[in-house]
Design an enzyme around this catalytic site. Sequence first.
Site, PDB file in Angstrom:
ATOM      1  CB  THR A  29      14.290 -45.277   6.493  1.00 57.24           C
ATOM      2  OG1 THR A  29      15.059 -44.178   5.990  1.00 57.24           O
ATOM      3  CG2 THR A  29      13.557 -45.944   5.337  1.00 57.24           C
ATOM      4  CE  LYS A 140      18.830 -44.089   8.090  1.00 60.05           C
ATOM      5  NZ  LYS A 140      17.985 -45.286   7.986  1.00 60.05           N
ATOM      6  CD  GLU A 173      27.639 -47.746   8.680  1.00 59.77           C
ATOM      7  OE1 GLU A 173      26.922 -47.908   9.692  1.00 59.77           O
ATOM      8  OE2 GLU A 173      27.833 -46.643   8.158  1.00 59.77           O
TER       9      GLU A 173
END
Length: 271
Positions: A29, A140, A173
């Site tokens: 992203t 990711k 996270e």
Amino acid sequence: MHSWVDGQEASALNLQNRGLAYGDGVFETIAVRDGRPSLLSLHLDRLALGCQRLAIDADQALIHDELLRYAARLRDGVAKLIVTRGDSQRGYAPASGAPARRILQGSPLPAYPQANATDGVRLFPCQTRLAQQPLLAGLKHLNRLEQVLARAEWQDSSYAEGLMRDTDGRVIEGVYSNLFLLKGGTLLTADLSRCGVAGVMRDALLAQAPALGLDAQVRDLGLDDVQQADEVFVCNSVYGVWPVREFAASNWPAGPVTRKLQAVARTLLDT
């Protein structure tokens, strides 16, 4: 903004795509400003690492060129780059020789409240835990169901992010960000060798820390580390750095180290 598949405008994807069937792929992203992808080399390095670890044969030079062309057309916004293993028949076994698929989608930059950056954010204590899988840790990849479940835990808009732990209770996270603590003059962030996403802004800030005179350490973190921290902030490659002002019964100011790294992140996203 139009979507692209394999470098061409497209509004549909083959239903046999393994990204749809199994989450068999990786994505990035990427903030785009004035036609330029921010933190481009870090994003492409992570994408290449993900493809390598998942044994997805993707043409990285072609991906680079397509992304630049797409960003120039998008101008300002967020580009989502997805690479899947491609199409195959039913079954987990990958089809030999199937070409990887490259998907690009664009959207406007999110309109986050300015107060997130100036005043700081509240973190929701997520109950959804991150499973430990070292083979996928840091990547990711397209399997984001843990984050989907975690984000569904709260509807209160006063929480801008959630804090996630692993199945052993370690702090890892945010739902869509990485977490940093300042504790006793040391900058700390979680070890992501078991689970979690190694964000590109996280990597950029760790690389900048020595030049700013900061001792940065990557290690296991517990809730006690968070509660005893002097400063807390979250970061990602779209909004940069947000101070954390509240988590559970703990409160923090937007301290000087957070502000310094916030300025660094802003510069990195604008260049």
